[in-house]
Design a protein around this motif. Structure first.
Motif: not given
Length: 456
Positions: A267-277, A279-284, A222-230
């Motif tokens: 915490l990682r999102f608040l520090q770096e302002r990036v997320i990973e969905r 099942g994903g590997r890409q930093a958004i 719900e918070l970070f989302g997910h990739e298809k097939g995760a």
């Protein structure tokens, strides 16, 4: 020419706490523009403080039974400020001046003066203290002169306790900081969060999520989302709430219910302002402001290692504590009328006003469920009322009968203010109606409102 005596000019009250009788007399002579009160011990000083409430105090740290030290003086300073925090205390000492100065200021002293005393220099400090105290008092009076009505986020309030909260939120709205709202359930945390977003100028959406209402296994998605097939059932890539609030504000209600493993990712999102969905590997990269809230004792949770301390400090850059409905005299009546108009109109019922016993019950009730309980009772009463007036019985309420006042005068003022604010709310700001409810004349009510700086 009239023989009537000229009106007596009230002199500002100054308390001199000094055990040297000779210096007491010298200071009395020097301060001819003030009404001087003197004390030689801590007990005498506190007695004068309670009886006279002087705005300014000069305090010698060397008081008996420790005239050659500072123990008793510092104890007196702490007691004065605990009873009347707005008092300007000017500390004078010759004992280890530098260390005493640092400690006195850290305890809340307004200024420090090293002995031997220069009367002229000390006189300037005293005059400045009176001037600043008067300015601060006037500023508090002006800040309370806000008419009851819709304020931040459409919130209805006329209580200074709540108006102070809304002013704080308005000040921090445009700053790029995380805000934590602390308060009991039903006090309007989401409404205030939405108001903060509206005032922030951020162009993105306001997105709210109740962390306690979502199972732990689904909360990360719900918070970070997910990739298809995760995971099983993830038939398409889905953005999480953090991404949906891009450029806007994400409100995390009941943040205390976020499980510890997910706290690390947040915490990682608040520090770096990036997320990973999931099942994903890409930093958004995401520009989302976080506002969170909880009714739990978050400090106790941190102490018990149920909530990460590093995450707490990231989320609580600004902490705002929201008073309960019982701590906002007059607001219950104001909100009850609003809810009755709302639900009577929606359900087309005959009940359009409150009977006197209902208003008395609303004022007397403790409202453990806060605004949510009030709304629920009024909605039910609008349905159950048999006539045009909602009664205490319709509300299912029995009328039942704070800061500890410094003296009897303060206790009376506290009671008067509360009674007048309740009556003003019940009479919808009508002065004649308020006077009748209080059993006093209009001129007497005007005098009391002027004395307490209350507005209809």
């Amino acid at each position: 020419m009239s023989d009537a005596p000229a009106p007596t000019r009230l002199l500002p009250k100054l308390l001199v706490v000094e055990d040297d009788a000779g210096l007491q007399r010298q200071l009395r002579w020097a301060y001819d523009g003030y009404e001087i009160f003197t004390a030689s011990t801590r007990e005498e000083a506190i007695a004068v403080l309670r009886a006279e409430e002087p705005p300014v105090v000069t305090l010698d740290l060397g008081l008996p039974p420790d005239p050659d030290g500072t123990t008793e003086g510092f104890a007196t300073l702490e007691t004065i400020l605990s009873l009347r925090p707005d008092t300007k205390v000017i500390v004078a000492s010759g004992h280890g001046a530098h260390e005493s100065m640092l400690r006195a200021i850290s305890l809340g002293a307004w200024d420090f003066y090293q002995k031997p005393i220069d009367i002229d220099a000390l006189g300037l400090i005293v005059a400045r203290a009176f001037h600043v105290h008067a300015l601060e008092a006037e500023n508090r009076r002006l800040a309370e002169r806000v008419e009851a009505g819709a304020v931040l986020g459409g919130m209805l309030t006329g209580a200074p306790e709540m108006l102070k909260v809304t002013r704080t939120i308005e000040r921090v709205a445009s700053a790029d900081v995380s805000v934590m709202l602390l308060g009991a359930s039903g006090t309007g945390k989401e409404l205030l969060a939405r108001g903060l977003h509206d005032k922030s100028g951020r162009k993105g959406r306001f997105v709210a999520i109740n962390c306690a209402a979502i199972p732990e296994t689904l909360l990360e998605s719900e918070l970070f989302g997910h990739e298809k097939g995760a995971f099983t059932g993830a038939v398409k890539t889905t953005e999480g709430k953090i991404e949906l609030a891009q450029g806007g504000t994400l409100f995390l209600d009941e943040i205390g219910d976020v499980p510890l493993p997910l706290q690390v990712k947040l915490l990682r999102f608040l520090q770096e302002r990036v997320i990973e969905r999931v099942g994903g590997r890409q930093a958004i990269a995401v520009d989302t402001r976080i506002v969170c809230a909880t009714h739990q004792d978050i400090d106790a949770m941190v102490a018990d290692n149920r909530f990460r301390e590093d995450l707490y400090y990231r989320l609580a850059e600004i902490v705002v504590r929201i008073p309960s409905l019982a701590e906002r005299p007059g607001d219950a009546g104001l909100l009850a009328r609003h809810f009755l108009r709302k639900y009577a109109g929606q359900m087309n019922t005959a009940a359009r006003s409150f009977a006197p016993d209902a208003l008395a019950a609303i004022d007397a009730w403790g409202w453990p469920g806060n605004v949510r309980e009030l709304e629920n009772r009024v909605k039910r009463a609008a349905i159950m009322a048999e006539g045009k007036h909602v009664t205490a019985g319709d509300l299912d309420l029995d009328a039942q009968a704070g800061i500890e006042p410094v003296n009897l005068k303060a206790a009376r003022e506290l009671a008067d203010r509360k009674a007048i604010r309740h009556a003003l709310a019940r009479a919808e700001g009508n002065i004649s109606g308020t006077a009748r409810l209080l059993g006093i004349s209009r001129p007497t009510l005007y005098d009391l409102m002027k004395a307490y700086d209350l507005q209809p």
